[in-house]
Design a protein around this motif. Structure first.
Motif, PDB file in Angstrom:
ATOM      1  N   VAL A  20       0.828  -1.196   0.000  1.00 15.19           N
ATOM      2  CA  VAL A  20       0.000   0.000   0.000  1.00 15.19           C
ATOM      3  C   VAL A  20       0.866   1.251   0.000  1.00 15.19           C
ATOM      4  N   ASP A  21       0.534   2.170  -0.878  1.00 19.51           N
ATOM      5  CA  ASP A  21       1.166   3.482  -0.922  1.00 19.51           C
ATOM      6  C   ASP A  21       0.341   4.385   0.004  1.00 19.51           C
ATOM      7  N   TYR A  22       0.748   4.466   1.269  1.00 21.08           N
ATOM      8  CA  TYR A  22      -0.039   5.205   2.258  1.00 21.08           C
ATOM      9  C   TYR A  22      -0.116   6.695   1.929  1.00 21.08           C
ATOM     10  N   GLN A  23       0.926   7.256   1.357  1.00 18.83           N
ATOM     11  CA  GLN A  23       0.873   8.666   0.953  1.00 18.83           C
ATOM     12  C   GLN A  23      -0.160   8.842  -0.145  1.00 18.83           C
ATOM     13  N   GLY A  24      -0.232   7.884  -1.062  1.00 22.95           N
ATOM     14  CA  GLY A  24      -1.232   7.932  -2.121  1.00 22.95           C
ATOM     15  C   GLY A  24      -2.652   7.844  -1.578  1.00 22.95           C
ATOM     16  N   VAL A  25      -2.851   6.999  -0.562  1.00 20.32           N
ATOM     17  CA  VAL A  25      -4.170   6.908   0.069  1.00 20.32           C
ATOM     18  C   VAL A  25      -4.505   8.246   0.729  1.00 20.32           C
ATOM     19  N   THR A  72     -11.935   7.695  -5.271  1.00 18.95           N
ATOM     20  CA  THR A  72     -11.800   6.242  -5.176  1.00 18.95           C
ATOM     21  C   THR A  72     -10.794   5.673  -6.177  1.00 18.95           C
ATOM     22  N   GLU A  73     -10.689   6.291  -7.341  1.00 20.36           N
ATOM     23  CA  GLU A  73      -9.724   5.793  -8.331  1.00 20.36           C
ATOM     24  C   GLU A  73      -8.297   5.973  -7.818  1.00 20.36           C
ATOM     25  N   LYS A  74      -8.002   7.145  -7.249  1.00 24.53           N
ATOM     26  CA  LYS A  74      -6.670   7.373  -6.677  1.00 24.53           C
ATOM     27  C   LYS A  74      -6.408   6.426  -5.513  1.00 24.53           C
ATOM     28  N   ALA A  75      -7.416   6.229  -4.668  1.00 24.71           N
ATOM     29  CA  ALA A  75      -7.257   5.334  -3.521  1.00 24.71           C
ATOM     30  C   ALA A  75      -7.002   3.903  -3.994  1.00 24.71           C
ATOM     31  N   ARG A  76      -7.754   3.467  -4.984  1.00 20.39           N
ATOM     32  CA  ARG A  76      -7.580   2.113  -5.525  1.00 20.39           C
ATOM     33  C   ARG A  76      -6.172   1.916  -6.087  1.00 20.39           C
ATOM     34  N   GLU A  77      -5.698   2.914  -6.830  1.00 16.46           N
ATOM     35  CA  GLU A  77      -4.359   2.846  -7.384  1.00 16.46           C
ATOM     36  C   GLU A  77      -3.313   2.758  -6.277  1.00 16.46           C
ATOM     37  N   ALA A  78      -3.505   3.527  -5.205  1.00 20.81           N
ATOM     38  CA  ALA A  78      -2.539   3.527  -4.096  1.00 20.81           C
ATOM     39  C   ALA A  78      -2.539   2.196  -3.363  1.00 20.81           C
ATOM     40  N   ILE A  79      -3.695   1.567  -3.273  1.00 17.72           N
ATOM     41  CA  ILE A  79      -3.772   0.292  -2.559  1.00 17.72           C
ATOM     42  C   ILE A  79      -3.240  -0.857  -3.404  1.00 17.72           C
ATOM     43  N   MET A  80      -3.410  -0.783  -4.705  1.00 24.34           N
ATOM     44  CA  MET A  80      -3.033  -1.898  -5.573  1.00 24.34           C
ATOM     45  C   MET A  80      -1.596  -1.782  -6.102  1.00 24.34           C
ATOM     46  N   LYS A  81      -0.828  -0.795  -5.665  1.00 24.85           N
ATOM     47  CA  LYS A  81       0.550  -0.645  -6.144  1.00 24.85           C
ATOM     48  C   LYS A  81       1.403  -1.800  -5.697  1.00 24.85           C
TER      49      LYS A  81
END
Length: 81
Positions: A20-25, A72-81
């Protein structure tokens, strides 16, 4: 030994690992909109010197507004990195 903890451990180990990219979340949340979703008066009533009434704190948040503060798209990307 109780079989359930071993089962849960096995289930967790068998699942996919997420990096998970926590900064991205964090960046996926519009902080101003998120802040607007909290009724500060109600939240203040939830906190005292004796602790936090988590039910009152939960009720102090407008869930629709809070959900709307997340891209949600940004959050999804951050979680799926």
């Amino acid at each position: 030994m109780d079989k359930y903890p071993a089962f849960l451990l096995a289930a967790c180990l068998a699942g996919p690992a997420l990096a998970v990219d926590y900064q991205g979340v964090y960046d996926s949340v519009d902080k101003e909109k998120a802040a607007d979703s909290v009724d500060t008066e109600k939240m203040g009533d939830a906190v005292s010197t004796e602790g936090v009434d988590y039910q009152k704190a939960y009720e102090a948040v407008d869930k629709e507004k809070a959900a709307g503060s997340v891209d949600t798209e940004k959050a999804r990307e951050a979680i799926m990195k």
